[in-house]
Design an enzyme around this catalytic site. Structure first.
Site, PDB file in Angstrom:
ATOM      1  N   ASP A 440     -12.875 -17.355 -33.585  1.00 28.03           N
ATOM      2  CA  ASP A 440     -12.052 -18.458 -34.061  1.00 28.03           C
ATOM      3  C   ASP A 440     -11.366 -18.025 -35.355  1.00 28.03           C
ATOM      4  OD1 ASP A 440     -11.040 -21.092 -34.280  1.00 28.03           O
ATOM      5  OD2 ASP A 440     -12.643 -21.594 -35.669  1.00 28.03           O
ATOM      6  N   ASP A 817     -15.623 -25.194 -30.649  1.00 26.98           N
ATOM      7  CA  ASP A 817     -16.039 -23.839 -30.287  1.00 26.98           C
ATOM      8  C   ASP A 817     -17.339 -23.825 -29.489  1.00 26.98           C
ATOM      9  OD1 ASP A 817     -13.918 -22.669 -31.788  1.00 26.98           O
ATOM     10  OD2 ASP A 817     -15.066 -22.984 -33.624  1.00 26.98           O
TER      11      ASP A 817
END
Length: 1115
Positions: A440, A817
């Site tokens: 990320d 996530d």
């Protein structure tokens, strides 16, 4: 009530079945069944209070019984009726207790009154102290220790069964088979019992230390929660919650206790998949939706996750009184599942154990069929059994479990000192196989310290300082005031009262980084406290990764309270991604506050400003508003949240663009170097983010994830312009390529950083057009940025990569996530991230430092290297112990090595050397190699047998026997020809003119010399097996970064063991050992050096001729 049967897998394919029966899924299934069964019990309990039993209720009872029997943790076919009845009673008891709870049926005011709390003031400190004293801390109790069961497991697990077999053989050889009983056999039997006790003691110690490591990890990751106490929002550890606390939850939080919800946003969702087995999140409500406490939606259950939205709840149950606490007590007896590493080692141990038993039985058969008849006085049955016991002890590396456990524990503690926490010790080794990292952006690659650097209108751009000046001017007041209001009111963040006296830049803010930067920007323009006091929030839709916008409906309470004015309509404020919100807008204001139609020209000007800022790596947000001057469409809907939500979504259009802001979140300083190190280690780093493609690409260039001037797009994939990708494919294929048997998909490719590596940027909106062949091409790229992705698309990326055989690590810190973190081989969360991300991950980087993942990968590779070293060191000594037994029973040579010495080597001298090797640093080139492919490179293979048995083991056995024969010739005058085929000639006495006492003394001394020789030869093996490829001079054990002085400490320790057994009179008498002549302390040293030199020669060939047969056979 709908009952979901989860016993059968969703598909009939073998792969699906294997996944369905995975340990993680079985554990999840057990928890789901416990929850469902308890829920059914409560439903039946509630029905029984109001009506007589019916056929439907009978069906529920049968179904509940079937669910329990079919899916219970112990299994239906192995569960006794008594145990089942006990479990039924416990289920009924828990169902009765939960059925008596009425918190979900009470109104909000009734619940507040019941717990003596206020939604505004919360609990006062005296009330908190009284309740904390009354109740236990808000933590789940540990499962009960079944000490007798554990003691049994410690005594009869691992190699202990083999040692018990050997001990039984020795004990019955002493009595009743021994005629007369041999006291040495008694001493040997006692020694084996002591060895078993030591192994059991170590297992107990290992379990205790492991639990301490895991407990320290838990203590370093305390769950924080936001509560109202004394009228202020404060953040406390979840363990300090008490009944009646007013708790605020938001997306990404883990519910800290059982909560009765009293205020929710329209999009508040709770993920209950860990309990219900359903993947869809449940919608939260304030009113109850079911009389069943477990099924109603106004109760948030401890341990579940807030997937989106926000809400407020009253703590109604803590610790063991929660639903999770009750289920935990019911599942406390579950047995841990074996990990893949443990399964592989168990397979190795089983193979070696079977071989040792086969050889032992073969020796007994040889004695019974041949030796007993041909040489009846050579070996008695007691001697044959002891020899077989010696083979069992010698063939099996008894110290391997000890060294394995210590290795994993040491690595985990080492990583913990480096701020890397591992939830499962055996997961560390998996890191060595990772060849792709999907990271990320925000908070992982960047600092997560966001700040607004620009504010823009249709015709002008301002810095925050310039905007502040613009607001006080008469010309720019209107535009700046609208932007300021939108930034301040359409915001989920708030200032921490504890830091109210500090400067703005040092104010602590409760909220995510984006909202915090917008709030700080608004505060810099003008204090927001007064503005927030003028407005009342009627409705809010928090930002989530799917919508990519936030909405807030605000009512001006100052104007509403004025008697001279009618109540003004509310103000609709929205902020979010420009690509999503621009289609909802119809007008735009300029820097002077004038409103213009949002035509094509103005849209292009706004998009140009977005591209300009995004190209600098800045996140761009669009701020919008809508005024209702003529009519208030929300009038009278304040108490009907569902209808209000529907009307708001209808009017979330025809917005006016107030302005744009750009937010800067710089990359971490260490990231470029870390990405370069990953590339050299054969690991590709992909960026997976929800940000705009231009912003993501700019940050990726700063992080060295993108290194090319040209970046391919979806058109290059679709249009066949793949020259660069094909070059990358060829480069990858030359490094490591394996084709799936069923397709031409690339299932494993490692792309090193070369001139022909190419780059690709894809947006989430482009995924719908991708087919399998497109993903084959995409996975061949060396540098990829996936932009504008949703959580579902992040999950698909991981699944597509895994489907092609890559080993994936996913890093992230947000709730969006978590699906990808769970799906990856290794999920890595940031310590400062959301509770959902940390719950889903396998590892946590406490210092939020992405560079720590390099440390973790290096340690993961080191675990595999050290385990190989241990496995290659110990069997070499074990094999050289087995050969003397073979010489004795097949070739008639007097036994060169006694059984007690075999036990000492396996359990003392070799173990200490192995422990010393566990402290080895990694080889200097360990991060320059391609990642390990678990499908092809196993811990134990044919190379193992070649190196440990046929090379080192054979050299040691040959050297030890040469020195044994030298001693027998030097001190006894016996040539090797005299000793071969001696059989019972040696035991009858008067052999070559020597009586039995002299022969016994010679043999005991020769056995002691053989023992000393093997100990010294293992020194050479210890230094040789430190490295697989590098020379001992390149990996210096004496000084420098690879120093390991514990290796030198192993030498005096093992010599001390030799002196203990060979020079202490009591050991001489009991175990039949003898003093060793001084020259034989030095004679084995050249042989040890010879073994070291031979292995150095092998490593030289491996380094200089990597395509040679020696290199291909190297371990």
């Amino acid at each position: 009530m709908e009952i979901q049967i989860v016993d059968e897998p969703p598909t009939a394919t073998a792969t699906a079945a294997a996944n369905f029966n995975s340990p993680a899924l079985r554990l999840k299934r057990k928890l789901t069944v416990k929850y469902r069964t308890l829920s059914i019990q409560m439903g039946m309990h509630n029905q029984s209070r109001y009506q007589r039993p019916t056929a439907s209720q009978s069906f529920f009872a049968k179904l509940q019984t079937w669910l329990y029997c079919k899916l219970h943790i112990h299994g239906a076919h192995s569960q006794h009726q008594t145990d089942y009845n006990d479990q039924q009673n416990r289920l009924n008891s828990n169902a009765d207790e939960l059925s008596s709870l009425k918190f979900h049926l009470d109104t909000v005011n009734q619940t507040l009154a019941k717990f003596g709390t206020s939604p505004i003031q919360g609990l006062e400190d005296p009330a908190v102290k009284r309740r904390r004293k009354r109740d236990s801390p808000n933590t789940l109790s540990s499962p009960p220790n079944r000490i007798l069961l554990k003691l049994f497991e410690w005594l009869f697990s691992g190699f202990c069964p083999l040692l018990w077999i050997a001990a039984i053989f020795v004990w019955i050889s002493w009595k009743p088979l021994g005629k007369p009983p041999n006291p040495q056999y008694l001493a040997l039997g006692i020694s084996l019992i002591v060895v078993i006790a030591l192994q059991a003691s170590f297992s107990a110690w290992q379990e205790w230390t492991t639990s301490r490591v895991m407990a320290s990890i838990t203590s370093m990751l305390p769950t924080k929660t936001i509560v109202i106490r004394n009228g202020e929002l404060v953040k406390i550890v979840a363990g300090e919650l008490v009944q009646g606390d007013i708790v605020h939850v938001r997306g990404g939080d883990k519910v800290p206790a059982d909560l009765r919800l009293i205020e929710v946003t329209c999009d508040l969702r709770f993920g209950r998949s860990m309990l219900t087995g359903e993947s869809d999140a449940s919608v939260a409500t304030v009113s109850y939706t079911d009389e069943n406490y477990l099924e109603t939606r106004n109760i948030a259950i401890m341990g579940t996750h807030v997937t989106q939205g926000s809400g407020i709840g009253i703590v109604v149950a803590t610790s063991n009184s929660t639903v999770m606490g009750r289920i935990a007590r019911m599942t406390a007896s579950k047995k841990p599942e074996q990990t893949l590493l443990q399964i592989e080692l168990t397979r190795f141990v089983t193979i070696v154990a079977i071989l040792s038993l086969l050889v032992g039985v073969t020796l007994i058969i040889i004695w019974a069929v041949w030796l007993q008849k041909s040489f009846p006085t050579f070996l008695l049955i007691s001697d044959a059994l002891v020899n077989s016991a010696g083979v069992i002890v010698a063939f099996v590396p008894d110290g391997l479990p000890i060294c394995l456990t210590l290795t994993l524990t040491l690595i985990a503690k080492r990583m913990q000192r480096q701020n890397v926490l591992v939830k499962n010790l055996t997961m560390v080794e998996t890191l060595g196989s990772v060849n792709i990292i999907c990271s990320d952006k925000t908070g992982t690659l960047t600092c997560n310290r966001m700040s607004v650097v620009n504010a823009g209108f249709l015709d002008a751009i301002f810095t925050p300082d310039a905007l502040r000046q613009q607001r006080v001017s008469s010309k720019g007041f209107t535009a700046a005031q609208r932007l300021y209001k939108t930034a301040a009111l359409c915001n989920s963040a708030s200032f921490d009262p504890a830091t109210s006296g500090l400067p703005i830049d040092k104010h602590s803010i409760i909220g995510d980084a984006t909202d915090s930067s917008i709030l700080r920007f608004a505060e810099h323009t003008c204090p927001v406290s007064q503005l927030c006091g003028e407005y009342c929030k009627l409705f809010k839709v928090p930002f989530n990764s799917k919508n990519k916008w936030m909405l807030s409906l605000q009512q001006n309470v100052v104007a509403s309270n004025s008697v001279s004015l009618l109540q003004p309509p509310p103000l609709l404020l929205v902020k979010g991604a420009p690509d999503v919100l621009l289609p909802r807008c119809s007008t735009v204001q300029d820097a002077s506050g004038q409103i213009h139609p949002l035509n094509t020209e103005n849209i292009e000007r706004l998009r140009g400003l977005q591209r300009q800022w995004s190209g600098l790596g800045q996140r761009v947000l669009l701020l919008c508003r809508r005024e209702f001057s003529d009519i208030n469409p929300f009038a009278g809907l304040e108490d009907n949240q569902a209808e209000l939500e529907r009307v708001i979504f209808i009017h979330n259009c025809n917005l006016c663009v107030v302005g744009l802001v750009s937010i800067e979140d710089p990359p971490r300083k260490e990231i470029p170097h870390v990405v370069d190190m990953c590339r050299r280690a054969g690991i590709r780093v992909f960026m997976v983010t929800g940000d705009f493609a231009l912003t993501a690409t700019a940050i990726a260039r700063q992080c060295h994830i993108i290194t090319n001037d040209r970046v391919d797009t979806i058109e290059d994939v679709h249009g066949g312009l793949l020259k660069c990708a094909q070059n990358t494919f060829v480069s990858a294929a030359n490094n490591m390529l394996q084709l799936d048997e069923d397709s031409s998909s690339i299932v494993s490719a490692v792309t090193h950083h070369e001139d022909n590596v190419c780059s690709l940027v894809l947006s989430g909106s482009e995924f719908n057009s991708l087919q399998n062949e497109h993903w084959d091409i995409i996975c061949a790229y060396g540098e990829i940025v996936f932009a504008c992705t949703t959580p579902e698309q992040k999950l698909r990326i991981v699944q597509e990569l895994r489907r092609r055989g890559f080993y994936i690590a996913v890093t992230g810190d947000g709730v969006n996530d978590s699906p990808a973190l769970k799906a990856a081989h290794i999920g890595v969360a940031m310590g400062g991230g959301s509770e959902v991300a940390k719950e889903a991950a396998d590892m946590v980087l406490l210092d939020n430092n992405f560079a720590s993942i390099i440390v973790a990968i290096e340690n993961g590779r080191l675990v595999f290297e050290n385990l190989k070293v241990l496995i290659y060191l110990m069997p070499a000594g074990s094999f050289s112990e087995f050969i003397p037994m073979l010489f004795n029973m097949v070739l008639g040579v007097p036994l060169p090595l006694s059984v007690i010495f075999m036990v000492v080597i396996c359990m003392l001298t070799d173990v200490w050397a192995s422990i010393s090797l566990m402290y080895e640093s990694s080889e200097s080139d360990i991060m320059l190699r391609a990642p390990r492919n678990p499908k092809r490179e196993h811990l134990v293979d044919l190379k193992f047998f070649g190196q440990a048995y046929c090379f080192i083991g054979l050299l040691e056995a040959l050297s030890a026997h040469i020195i044994f024969f030298v001693f027998m010739y030097w001190h006894g005058g016996f040539t090797p020809g005299d000793l071969f085929l001696a059989f019972d000639k040696w035991t009858l006495g008067d052999f070559h003119g020597k009586d039995q006492a002299t022969l016994n003394l010679l043999l005991r001394t020769g056995q002691s010399i053989h023992f000393l020789t093997l100990v010294i030869l293992q020194w050479g093996n210890m230094f040789a097996t430190r490295t697989r490829r590098l020379s001992v001079f390149q990996q210096n054990p004496l000084w420098g970064p690879t120093r390991n002085l514990r290796l030198l400490a192993a030498i005096p320790f093992t010599l001390g063991v030799v002196f203990l057994f060979c020079y202490v009179g009591w050991f001489n008498r009991i175990f039949g050992t003898a003093h060793i002549p001084l020259p034989f302390f030095f004679i084995p040293i050249p042989f040890a050096l010879f073994i070291l030199c031979m292995d150095e020669l092998r490593k030289l060939v491996v380094r200089t001729r990597p395509s040679s047969i020696v290199a291909r056979a190297a371990w």
